[in-house]
Design an enzyme around this catalytic site. Structure first.
Site, PDB file in Angstrom:
ATOM      1  N   GLY A 158     -13.206 -18.528  -5.581  1.00 30.61           N
ATOM      2  CA  GLY A 158     -13.362 -19.964  -5.769  1.00 30.61           C
ATOM      3  C   GLY A 158     -12.211 -20.701  -5.135  1.00 30.61           C
ATOM      4  O   GLY A 158     -11.212 -20.093  -4.725  1.00 30.61           O
ATOM      5  N   HIS A 159     -12.343 -22.008  -5.059  1.00 32.49           N
ATOM      6  CA  HIS A 159     -11.266 -22.866  -4.575  1.00 32.49           C
ATOM      7  C   HIS A 159     -11.170 -24.084  -5.486  1.00 32.49           C
ATOM      8  O   HIS A 159     -12.023 -24.309  -6.355  1.00 32.49           O
ATOM      9  CB  HIS A 159     -11.489 -23.284  -3.125  1.00 32.49           C
ATOM     10  CG  HIS A 159     -10.920 -22.320  -2.125  1.00 32.49           C
ATOM     11  ND1 HIS A 159      -9.575 -22.012  -2.068  1.00 32.49           N
ATOM     12  CD2 HIS A 159     -11.513 -21.591  -1.144  1.00 32.49           C
ATOM     13  CE1 HIS A 159      -9.360 -21.142  -1.097  1.00 32.49           C
ATOM     14  NE2 HIS A 159     -10.522 -20.857  -0.517  1.00 32.49           N
ATOM     15  N   ASP A 160     -10.147 -24.866  -5.269  1.00 32.85           N
ATOM     16  CA  ASP A 160      -9.872 -26.051  -6.080  1.00 32.85           C
ATOM     17  C   ASP A 160     -11.132 -26.863  -6.371  1.00 32.85           C
ATOM     18  O   ASP A 160     -11.389 -27.247  -7.514  1.00 32.85           O
ATOM     19  CB  ASP A 160      -8.833 -26.912  -5.349  1.00 32.85           C
ATOM     20  CG  ASP A 160      -8.505 -28.209  -6.074  1.00 32.85           C
ATOM     21  OD1 ASP A 160      -9.390 -29.098  -6.135  1.00 32.85           O
ATOM     22  OD2 ASP A 160      -7.383 -28.359  -6.558  1.00 32.85           O
ATOM     23  N   ASP A 175      -5.393 -26.997  -7.853  1.00 32.54           N
ATOM     24  CA  ASP A 175      -4.325 -26.124  -7.374  1.00 32.54           C
ATOM     25  C   ASP A 175      -2.959 -26.492  -7.952  1.00 32.54           C
ATOM     26  O   ASP A 175      -2.245 -25.634  -8.465  1.00 32.54           O
ATOM     27  CB  ASP A 175      -4.239 -26.182  -5.845  1.00 32.54           C
ATOM     28  CG  ASP A 175      -5.255 -25.277  -5.168  1.00 32.54           C
ATOM     29  OD1 ASP A 175      -5.978 -24.557  -5.886  1.00 32.54           O
ATOM     30  OD2 ASP A 175      -5.332 -25.288  -3.930  1.00 32.54           O
ATOM     31  N   LYS A 183       0.830  -1.204   0.000  1.00 35.04           N
ATOM     32  CA  LYS A 183       0.000   0.000   0.000  1.00 35.04           C
ATOM     33  C   LYS A 183       0.867   1.258   0.000  1.00 35.04           C
ATOM     34  O   LYS A 183       0.352   2.381  -0.112  1.00 35.04           O
ATOM     35  CB  LYS A 183      -0.935   0.006   1.221  1.00 35.04           C
ATOM     36  CG  LYS A 183      -1.965  -1.116   1.196  1.00 35.04           C
ATOM     37  CD  LYS A 183      -2.874  -1.064   2.410  1.00 35.04           C
ATOM     38  CE  LYS A 183      -3.899  -2.197   2.380  1.00 35.04           C
ATOM     39  NZ  LYS A 183      -4.784  -2.168   3.577  1.00 35.04           N
ATOM     40  N   ARG A 199      -4.560  -2.425 -10.097  1.00 37.79           N
ATOM     41  CA  ARG A 199      -4.899  -1.385  -9.128  1.00 37.79           C
ATOM     42  C   ARG A 199      -3.720  -1.044  -8.226  1.00 37.79           C
ATOM     43  O   ARG A 199      -3.603   0.092  -7.755  1.00 37.79           O
ATOM     44  CB  ARG A 199      -6.107  -1.825  -8.290  1.00 37.79           C
ATOM     45  CG  ARG A 199      -7.408  -1.862  -9.099  1.00 37.79           C
ATOM     46  CD  ARG A 199      -8.619  -1.985  -8.201  1.00 37.79           C
ATOM     47  NE  ARG A 199      -8.696  -3.261  -7.525  1.00 37.79           N
ATOM     48  CZ  ARG A 199      -9.258  -4.360  -8.045  1.00 37.79           C
ATOM     49  NH1 ARG A 199      -9.760  -4.326  -9.281  1.00 37.79           N
ATOM     50  NH2 ARG A 199      -9.316  -5.470  -7.362  1.00 37.79           N
ATOM     51  N   GLY A 225      -0.905 -14.216  -8.074  1.00 41.19           N
ATOM     52  CA  GLY A 225      -2.077 -15.078  -7.999  1.00 41.19           C
ATOM     53  C   GLY A 225      -3.305 -14.381  -7.472  1.00 41.19           C
ATOM     54  O   GLY A 225      -4.161 -15.010  -6.837  1.00 41.19           O
ATOM     55  N   ASN A 268     -14.130 -26.054  -6.645  1.00 43.38           N
ATOM     56  CA  ASN A 268     -15.013 -25.411  -7.614  1.00 43.38           C
ATOM     57  C   ASN A 268     -14.444 -25.481  -9.029  1.00 43.38           C
ATOM     58  O   ASN A 268     -15.177 -25.705  -9.991  1.00 43.38           O
ATOM     59  CB  ASN A 268     -15.226 -23.946  -7.230  1.00 43.38           C
ATOM     60  CG  ASN A 268     -15.587 -23.761  -5.777  1.00 43.38           C
ATOM     61  OD1 ASN A 268     -14.897 -23.050  -5.047  1.00 43.38           O
ATOM     62  ND2 ASN A 268     -16.663 -24.393  -5.329  1.00 43.38           N
ATOM     63  N   TYR A 269     -13.126 -25.313  -9.146  1.00 40.19           N
ATOM     64  CA  TYR A 269     -12.500 -25.326 -10.472  1.00 40.19           C
ATOM     65  C   TYR A 269     -12.583 -26.717 -11.104  1.00 40.19           C
ATOM     66  O   TYR A 269     -12.859 -26.849 -12.300  1.00 40.19           O
ATOM     67  CB  TYR A 269     -11.044 -24.876 -10.384  1.00 40.19           C
ATOM     68  CG  TYR A 269     -10.842 -23.611  -9.578  1.00 40.19           C
ATOM     69  CD1 TYR A 269     -11.720 -22.538  -9.711  1.00 40.19           C
ATOM     70  CD2 TYR A 269      -9.784 -23.485  -8.678  1.00 40.19           C
ATOM     71  CE1 TYR A 269     -11.556 -21.378  -8.956  1.00 40.19           C
ATOM     72  CE2 TYR A 269      -9.601 -22.332  -7.933  1.00 40.19           C
ATOM     73  CZ  TYR A 269     -10.490 -21.288  -8.065  1.00 40.19           C
ATOM     74  OH  TYR A 269     -10.330 -20.144  -7.324  1.00 40.19           O
TER      75      TYR A 269
END
Length: 383
Positions: free
Chosen positions: A132-134, A163, A69, A98, A90, A136-137
């Site tokens: 999401g996580h593994d 992952d 920041k 941004r 990642g 879900n993918y």
């Protein structure tokens, strides 16, 4: 010392597949600087929720803790990228932009740099901006539907497929490819690594078998490699342990029938799916008649395609793993060693997982920051 010796990588710290990719690069000899988050307390945080020294995915590299920041910290990362070969991140799409560390900003400083991006859903698409996580993918890619036994719900294979197999390894492969191309063209590029894409790619052979009518894509636990077949299965032994059987080829199947002591005349029709249930029931009874060690004495080191199912506490003791050095110790912590093997440029683990910020001055100094530059960064709170 490793085929990637001399390659300089900047890793923006994350969790799971990103660190796995960076670990692979570091194992292969790359000089990886991990940009960790600065802990406001000054004590340094961890990504493992505990002692950073146990965070095996972070092995082999140095840690520089920055407050992203702080504009001075952002400028520091950009300066590091000026002489680096690779940067990896990642975050969700748009986060690095941004921060002022998106591909456009980084490549203005170094047009030849490889910018590796790791996300679950990819940089675009309806799911791209959501979490999401593994699990879900691999669900969206069609992998999860295939995992599990017939008439049961899908079983997630930990987070190995999304992952690590479909994510971290794919990014490492992409980086290796891009480095080769950059040496020819003199130009860098952005790698969009999506775990949903990588997990889907791992299913390529199943789509081929489905097209040939050899794989039922609507069912699980009924196909040759998903526990449907009696000759590609895990069986419980008499002592409550397990062995694995993979006797696909006819000569291996013949040996399985012979060594298990069953009636060969009743097991001739290997690929008749209508008989798989009955054959499996017979083998389940047979394997429970002996302990795992007894079956090892009969089947191990033969062409049955056999191996005992070992726990994490057993694997390092097995003669094969011991002879190959598959598992190593780094600072007293047992862990898998680097893979694959090379005949000349042999990879090694150069150092244990770092504490966040442990190498602030050393890493910055190696990238050309003077002592006064480092003192200014400290004074500004950037490090």
């Amino acid at each position: 010392m490793g085929p990637l010796q001399g390659i300089k990588v900047i890793e923006i710290a994350g969790i799971g597949p990103g660190p796995f990719c960076a670990m692979m690069l570091a194992d292969m000899g790359a000089d990886v600087i991990r940009i960790d988050r600065k802990d406001p307390s000054g004590r340094g945080g961890t990504t493992a929720g505990g002692n950073a020294r146990f965070d095996v995915l972070n092995r082999g590299r140095r840690s520089l803790a920055l407050d992203l920041k702080n504009p001075e910290a952002i400028e520091t990362v950009l300066k590091l990228c000026e002489t680096a070969d690779v940067i990896t991140e990642g975050f969700r799409p748009g986060v690095m932009e941004r921060l002022g560390l998106g591909p456009d900003e980084v490549m203005k400083r170094n047009p030849k740099i490889i910018y590796g991006r790791m996300t679950g859903w990819g940089q675009e698409g309806p799911y791209a901006p959501v979490a999401g996580h593994d699990i879900n993918y691999i669900a969206l890619s069609g992998v999860l539907h295939c995992l599990g036994r017939e008439d049961s719900k899908p079983v997630p294979p930990m987070n190995l497929v999304g992952d690590f197999g479909g994510g971290g390894m794919m990014l490492a492969f992409g980086i290796a490819c891009a480095l080769i191309e950059a040496n020819k063209s003199g130009k860098g590029q952005v790698i969009d690594t999506a775990m949903v894409d990588g997990a889907a790619l791992l299913m390529a052979p199943m789509y081929g078998m489905q097209a040939m009518g050899r794989w039922d894509g609507d069912k699980r636990g009924v196909n040759i490699l998903d526990t449907g077949a009696h000759f590609y299965e895990v069986y419980e032994t008499g002592d409550g342990k397990y062995v694995s059987i993979g006797s696909i080829e006819p000569q291996f199947y013949k040996l399985l029938v012979e060594k298990s002591g069953i009636d060969a005349s009743e097991f001739q029709d290997q690929h008749n799916k209508d008989k798989w249930r009955g054959y499996k029931a017979t083998l389940e009874k047979v394997f429970k008649t002996k302990t795992r060690d007894e079956w090892c004495a009969i089947m191990e080191y033969t062409d049955i395609c056999f191996a005992p199912v070992l726990s994490m506490n057993e694997v390092h003791e097995h003669p094969h793993n011991a002879e190959r050095g598959t598992f190593i110790e780094v600072n007293g912590l047992r862990q898998p060693g680097p893979a694959p093997r090379f005949s000349r440029t042999k990879p090694v683990v150069k150092r244990p997982p770092p504490l966040p910020g442990e190498h602030n001055e050393e890493a910055l100094g190696d990238y050309g920051f003077s002592a006064s530059d480092i003192e200014k960064l400290k004074a500004s709170g950037a490090i």
